[in-house]
Design an enzyme around this catalytic site. Structure first.
Site, short mmCIF file in Angstrom:
data_model
loop_
_atom_site.label_atom_id
_atom_site.label_comp_id
_atom_site.label_asym_id
_atom_site.label_seq_id
_atom_site.Cartn_x
_atom_site.Cartn_y
_atom_site.Cartn_z
N CYS A 1 -2.45 -0.44 7.47
CA CYS A 1 -1.65 0.78 7.36
C CYS A 1 -1.73 1.61 8.63
CB CYS A 1 -2.09 1.58 6.14
SG CYS A 1 -1.66 0.75 4.59
N CYS B 1 -6.25 1.86 5.80
CA CYS B 1 -6.87 0.63 6.26
C CYS B 1 -6.26 0.25 7.62
CB CYS B 1 -6.64 -0.50 5.25
SG CYS B 1 -4.92 -1.05 5.14
N GLU C 1 0.95 3.89 1.84
CA GLU C 1 1.44 4.30 3.16
C GLU C 1 2.64 3.47 3.59
OE1 GLU C 1 -3.16 4.33 3.60
OE2 GLU C 1 -1.67 3.35 2.34
N HIS D 1 0.85 -1.19 0.00
CA HIS D 1 0.00 0.00 0.00
C HIS D 1 0.89 1.24 0.00
CE1 HIS D 1 -3.88 -1.94 1.80
NE2 HIS D 1 -3.32 -2.71 0.87
#
Length: 152
Positions: free
Chosen positions: A86, A83, A55, A53
């Site tokens: 993260c 999410c 992040e 992801h």
């Protein structure tokens, strides 16, 4: 343009670049002492890695550049509410402030879903500021998914 907007603009550019690569268009920027330390967009499909992801990619790169897994004093700008995975990485990295654009009622883990930072097991919670660049962040995501539906 205030710094928060300038940094979110960089995150939005990362999101657009991710979308052009066929990734879900989410971008993230890590800022330390007013300087961009790292930026990234989603790369889950490209790397065949569910943890890639934006992040986490930005945090990994920032940690390498700083030479420390803890990013105390750093701020993270991300185009979509993180999410739970993260949110946990942000906590473990000791990010000082989280700025995010669009809310994610289905997959978010900060102000929606499990609300990770409100849990008693969360050891570090960053200051959270939502709605920074919300409209363009949401528009990038909506356009991406609209195009995917039209291709079917």
């Amino acid at each position: 343009m205030p710094p928060a907007n300038r940094f979110m603009e960089l995150a939005l550019a990362e999101a657009e670049a991710a979308g052009k690569r066929g990734e879900v268009p989410i971008g993230a920027v890590v800022v330390l002492d007013g300087e961009v330390v790292a930026s990234a967009g989603n790369r889950t499909r490209e790397l065949h890695d569910v943890t890639a992801h934006a992040e986490i990619a930005a945090i990994r790169l920032a940690a390498q550049r700083v030479g420390d897994e803890r990013l105390s004093g750093a701020d993270l700008y991300v185009t979509l509410e993180p999410c739970t995975m993260c949110a946990a990485a942000i906590s473990f990295a000791r990010i000082r402030r989280l700025y995010y654009g669009a809310e994610d009622p289905k997959g978010g883990g900060v102000d929606n879903g499990v609300r990770f930072y409100a849990q008693p097991t969360c050891h570090h919670a960053p200051e959270v500021y939502s709605g920074i660049g919300e409209r363009p962040a949401a528009e990038i995501l909506k356009a991406f998914f609209r195009e995917r539906r039209e291709e079917l």
